[in-house]
Design an enzyme around this catalytic site. Structure first.
Site, PDB file in Angstrom:
ATOM      1  N   ASP A  35       0.834   3.829  -3.163  1.00  0.00           N
ATOM      2  CA  ASP A  35       0.481   5.231  -2.963  1.00  0.00           C
ATOM      3  C   ASP A  35       1.430   6.135  -3.739  1.00  0.00           C
ATOM      4  OD1 ASP A  35      -0.875   7.467  -1.486  1.00  0.00           O
ATOM      5  OD2 ASP A  35       1.125   7.706  -0.646  1.00  0.00           O
ATOM      6  N   GLU A  83      -4.516   0.583  -3.568  1.00  0.00           N
ATOM      7  CA  GLU A  83      -3.137   1.074  -3.605  1.00  0.00           C
ATOM      8  C   GLU A  83      -2.145  -0.085  -3.573  1.00  0.00           C
ATOM      9  OE1 GLU A  83      -3.223   5.468  -1.538  1.00  0.00           O
ATOM     10  OE2 GLU A  83      -3.223   3.727  -0.209  1.00  0.00           O
ATOM     11  N   ASP A 104      -7.130   1.068   0.494  1.00  0.00           N
ATOM     12  CA  ASP A 104      -5.803   0.525   0.813  1.00  0.00           C
ATOM     13  C   ASP A 104      -5.468  -0.656  -0.096  1.00  0.00           C
ATOM     14  OD1 ASP A 104      -5.592   2.386   2.815  1.00  0.00           O
ATOM     15  OD2 ASP A 104      -5.973   0.985   4.457  1.00  0.00           O
ATOM     16  N   GLU A 146       0.840  -1.200   0.000  1.00  0.00           N
ATOM     17  CA  GLU A 146       0.000   0.000   0.000  1.00  0.00           C
ATOM     18  C   GLU A 146       0.877   1.252   0.000  1.00  0.00           C
ATOM     19  OE1 GLU A 146      -2.525   2.601   3.176  1.00  0.00           O
ATOM     20  OE2 GLU A 146      -2.219   0.472   3.596  1.00  0.00           O
TER      21      GLU A 146
END
Length: 245
Positions: A63, A135, A132, A59
């Site tokens: 991101d 990502e 989450d 994650e």
């Protein structure tokens, strides 16, 4: 001894993931990466797996990859816009509500591996958990197939929403608060995590927003990002109503 339930869940995931990637038109090499991307900490805890086998590291990577990909897209699409406008647009695209829209579009939440308790309490549709996982999937796709394939994925799943202005109603409170503070000629805005509590599969984060070296509001959420958004929303509301913190 391997848990039969775990084997069943993993086998089902691998079958469903293969089907999903085929629908999207992508190939993959390392199924373990994607399994980790969709492994929530509650699933890891239920089966006493390695504590870093959940998706939080992916994650983190995803991101950054999303920010880079969206930044390049906006940079190319809007050659005449200044940095401030591009930053605002990017924040709207990569914020939690938008990521949930993208994930739901292709039903990625159905792939998430959850613990029994998290499943019962509605974790599969919880916005922070879904964003989450989205990502983390992007992070896994980057490691497995490279940035060019991430771009191709974004062309199918993300950019069409941006081009059709379907994210107009999405609110990124951190950006909104930052812009309002700037319009009032106030100082710098920063965020600080002040508390993290609860079991690993059900964490609660508390963050505070600091303006001109003074804590002005706090917010709580299932993730650090969510708690910062809540803090920004509270601070923005307070500033707008009082016009003075």
């Amino acid at each position: 001894m391997t848990n039969p339930k775990k084997i069943e869940m993993v086998n089902d995931f691998q079958q469903q993931f293969a089907k999903k990637m085929n629908e999207l038109g992508f190939t993959y090499s390392n199924i373990d990466l994607y399994q980790q991307a969709f492994s929530h900490s509650s699933f890891i805890n239920d089966f006493n797996m390695d504590r870093l086998a959940h998706n939080e590291r992916l994650e983190f990577l995803g991101d950054a990859v999303l920010e880079l990909t969206v930044s390049r897209y906006l940079f190319d699409k809007h050659p005449d816009l200044p940095e401030g406008n591009l930053t605002k647009m990017r924040a709207t695209i990569v914020c939690e509500p938008s990521l949930v829209i993208f994930a739901n579009k292709i039903e990625l939440n159905q792939l998430i591996l959850l613990g029994k308790g998290e499943e019962k309490t509605g974790g599969r549709t919880r916005p922070s958990l879904v964003s989450d996982a989205f990502e983390a999937f992007v992070g896994a796709l980057y490691l497995d197939q490279g940035l060019d394939v991430v771009w191709q994925f974004a062309e199918k799943v993300i950019f069409p929403y941006v081009e059709d202005d379907e994210l107009v109603g999405v609110v990124d409170f951190k950006t909104q608060f930052q812009e309002y503070v700037h319009s009032q000629n106030r100082g710098d805005v920063t965020y600080r995590l002040i508390k993290e509590e609860g079991p690993a599969h059900h964490r609660l984060f508390t963050s505070e927003v600091i303006l001109e070296n003074e804590a002005v509001a706090t917010g709580q959420g299932k993730t650090k990002k969510e708690s910062e958004q809540k803090a920004a929303e509270s601070a923005y509301s307070k500033l707008k109503s009082n016009n003075n913190l």
